[in-house]
Design an enzyme around this catalytic site. Structure first.
Site, PDB file in Angstrom:
ATOM      1  N   ASP A  33       0.799  -1.276  -0.055  1.00 15.30           N
ATOM      2  CA  ASP A  33       0.090   0.242   0.120  1.00 15.30           C
ATOM      3  C   ASP A  33       0.989   1.306  -0.171  1.00 15.30           C
ATOM      4  O   ASP A  33       1.393   2.035   0.989  1.00 15.30           O
ATOM      5  CB  ASP A  33      -0.871  -0.008   1.266  1.00 15.30           C
ATOM      6  CG  ASP A  33      -1.893   1.027   1.222  1.00 15.30           C
ATOM      7  OD1 ASP A  33      -2.473   1.342   2.381  1.00 15.30           O
ATOM      8  OD2 ASP A  33      -1.766   1.890   0.407  1.00 15.30           O
ATOM      9  N   ASP A 215      -1.406   5.592  -5.475  1.00 14.95           N
ATOM     10  CA  ASP A 215      -1.938   4.791  -4.094  1.00 14.95           C
ATOM     11  C   ASP A 215      -2.234   3.340  -4.702  1.00 14.95           C
ATOM     12  O   ASP A 215      -3.513   3.462  -4.955  1.00 14.95           O
ATOM     13  CB  ASP A 215      -2.914   5.576  -3.633  1.00 14.95           C
ATOM     14  CG  ASP A 215      -3.457   4.894  -2.227  1.00 14.95           C
ATOM     15  OD1 ASP A 215      -4.332   5.338  -1.645  1.00 14.95           O
ATOM     16  OD2 ASP A 215      -2.835   3.798  -1.953  1.00 14.95           O
TER      17      ASP A 215
HETATM   18  O1  LIG Z   1      -5.587   4.860   2.801  1.00 20.54           O
HETATM   19  C1  LIG Z   1      -5.017   4.915   1.775  1.00 20.54           C
HETATM   20  C2  LIG Z   1      -4.151   3.757   1.410  1.00 20.54           C
HETATM   21  N1  LIG Z   1      -4.761   2.567   1.928  1.00 20.54           N
HETATM   22  C3  LIG Z   1      -5.964   2.050   1.486  1.00 20.54           C
HETATM   23  C4  LIG Z   1      -6.705   0.968   2.297  1.00 20.54           C
HETATM   24  C5  LIG Z   1      -6.135  -0.248   2.004  1.00 20.54           C
HETATM   25  C6  LIG Z   1      -6.754  -1.155   2.863  1.00 20.54           C
HETATM   26  C7  LIG Z   1      -7.811  -0.696   3.574  1.00 20.54           C
HETATM   27  C8  LIG Z   1      -8.215   0.409   3.731  1.00 20.54           C
HETATM   28  C9  LIG Z   1      -7.603   1.314   3.074  1.00 20.54           C
HETATM   29  N2  LIG Z   1      -5.244   5.916   0.846  1.00 20.54           N
HETATM   30  C10 LIG Z   1      -5.735   7.010   0.905  1.00 20.54           C
HETATM   31  S1  LIG Z   1      -5.108   8.429   0.995  1.00 20.54           S
HETATM   32  C11 LIG Z   1      -6.553   9.419   1.422  1.00 20.54           C
HETATM   33  C12 LIG Z   1      -7.524   8.493   1.539  1.00 20.54           C
HETATM   34  C13 LIG Z   1      -8.801   8.944   1.923  1.00 20.54           C
HETATM   35  C14 LIG Z   1     -10.047   8.466   1.101  1.00 20.54           C
HETATM   36  C15 LIG Z   1     -11.325   8.904   1.253  1.00 20.54           C
HETATM   37  C16 LIG Z   1     -11.496   9.918   2.046  1.00 20.54           C
HETATM   38  C17 LIG Z   1     -10.518  10.212   2.838  1.00 20.54           C
HETATM   39  C18 LIG Z   1      -9.177   9.905   2.702  1.00 20.54           C
HETATM   40  C19 LIG Z   1      -7.235   7.182   1.403  1.00 20.54           C
HETATM   41  C20 LIG Z   1      -7.727   6.080   1.298  1.00 20.54           C
HETATM   42  O2  LIG Z   1      -8.604   5.978   2.372  1.00 20.54           O
HETATM   43  N3  LIG Z   1      -8.144   5.024   0.584  1.00 20.54           N
HETATM   44  C21 LIG Z   1      -8.719   4.119   0.305  1.00 20.54           C
HETATM   45  C22 LIG Z   1     -10.206   4.253   0.115  1.00 20.54           C
HETATM   46  C23 LIG Z   1     -11.366   3.821   0.541  1.00 20.54           C
HETATM   47  C24 LIG Z   1     -12.665   4.075   0.267  1.00 20.54           C
HETATM   48  C25 LIG Z   1     -12.972   5.170  -0.536  1.00 20.54           C
HETATM   49  C26 LIG Z   1     -11.790   6.012  -1.305  1.00 20.54           C
HETATM   50  C27 LIG Z   1     -10.498   5.456  -0.800  1.00 20.54           C
END
Ligand SMILES: O=C(CNCc1ccccc1)Nc1scc(-c2ccccc2)c1C(=O)NCc1ccccc1
Length: 327
Positions: A33, A215
């Site tokens: 990740d 990402d």
């Molecule tokens: O958190 C991450 C990278 N990890 C992703 C991940 C892996 C396994 C389980 C859960 C999450 N990237 C980032 S940077 C910034 C965000 C973010 C996304 C939405 C709102 C606020 C911040 C995210 C993130 O949460 N990525 C995963 C994701 C899940 C659902 C919807 C969008 C993105």
């Protein structure tokens, strides 16, 4: 001078990609990740009701980091927490003799339900590692000085196994030149600026780019709301479905290709990648691979984009840079 390569196996609908990692004397399947910086895994300390079906790290082979604990929450509000051990980690032949392993003592249901994944291996910058009172280094930062070159590369594919390499760039994995762009590490991400977008309806507001992160842990491509809206305006039957929380389109649709300009070069995401997956098994309505980045604060170039390119995460120079090349 270590170098190594490990497979990235796609889960259903390419929702995530898992890679085998040896930790102590367990082999676990972890989600690499680049959008987070914690290496955490299910462990023999996790409650059985939460860890059923998962591979477990047994901390008996490690050394506990006294008083250290960790707690992480992702954007979808999924979360995990626990304590910390130092142990040997091997990824594709690259060995970290003493890597901080974050053993989970509690995880949210999203992780419990995803039985294929035994945890995450963070590859963002160690500045956003959540271990307190003293943050620890990511696997890449731990082995960085032992690598032939302080780089790792990402070659994800649609519906097929891809790979991660550590310590070298594999010239057989891309065609043409690599386009490099500077990385801003202030937020702990592999953050860069996209120049502009085109493709789809009303050409998806070509010209206006923005801040984005690369990402591997995020499945989809989250773009400025105006770009997402413009793209789907050209897709018959597509609409923003607030109940589903995003754009949906007919699974029978063949959406147009989507182009991203980065570092003066254009990279194309095939339209088929943007007809992402049925809302639920058997549904004829699909969720879009492009969604709006509203409320996030930057765009997220997740797997829908990354599986269209060969990506180089390079920390070998005076400042980190990202490279992209056509696959
Ligand atoms: O958190 C991450 C990278 N990890 C992703 C991940 C892996 C396994 C389980 C859960 C999450 N990237 C980032 S940077 C910034 C965000 C973010 C996304 C939405 C709102 C606020 C911040 C995210 C993130 O949460 N990525 C995963 C994701 C899940 C659902 C919807 C969008 C993105």
């Amino acid at each position: 001078c270590q170098t190594g390569e490990v497979a990235a196996d796609p889960q259903l609908y390419d929702q995530s990609y898992l890679s085998p990692v040896t930790i102590g004397n367990s082999e676990l399947m972890l989600d690499f990740d680049t959008g987070s910086a914690d290496l955490w895994c299910f462990s023999t300390e996790s409650p059985a009701v939460q860890s059923a079906g998962h591979g477990l790290y047994n901390p008996s082979t490690g050394t506990e980091l006294d008083g250290a604990f960790w707690d992480i929450t992702y954007g979808d509000q999924s979360a995990a927490s626990g304590n910390v051990f130092a142990d040997k980690v091997v990824v594709g032949g690259v060995t970290a003799t003493k890597q901080a392993i974050e053993a989970a003592t509690s995880v949210s249901y999203e992780f419990t339900e995803d039985v294929a994944s035994d945890g995450l291996l963070g590859l963002a910058f160690s500045s956003i590692n959540t271990i307190l009172p003293q943050p620890q280094t990511t696997f890449f930062d731990t082995v960085r000085n032992t690598l032939a070159k302080a780089v790792f590369t990402v070659d994800l594919k649609k519906g097929a196994a891809g790979s991660y390499t550590f310590g070298y760039i594999d010239s057989s994995k891309y065609s043409g030149a690599i386009t490099y762009v500077p990385v801003n590490t202030a937020n702990g991400f592999w953050q860069f600026t996209a120049d502009g977008y085109s493709g789809g309806g009303n050409n998806a507001s070509t010209g206006r780019g923005g801040v984005a992160i690369a990402d591997t842990g995020t499945s989809l491509l989250y773009l400025p709301a105006s770009v997402a809206k413009g793209y789907y305006s050209g897709v018959q039957g597509a609409s923003f479905d607030f109940r589903q929380g995003g754009y949906t389109l007919p699974c029978s649709a063949t959406p147009p290709d989507f182009n991203v300009a980065i570092g003066g070069k254009t990279f194309t995401v095939p339209g088929s990648y943007i007809n992402y997956a049925p809302l639920r098994a058997g549904s004829s309505t699909c969720f879009g691979g492009i969604q709006a980045d509203s409320g996030i604060g930057f765009s997220i170039f997740g797997d829908v984009f990354l599986k269209a390119v060969y990506a180089i995460f390079d920390d070998s120079g005076s400042s980190p840079k990202l490279g992209f090349a056509a696959q």
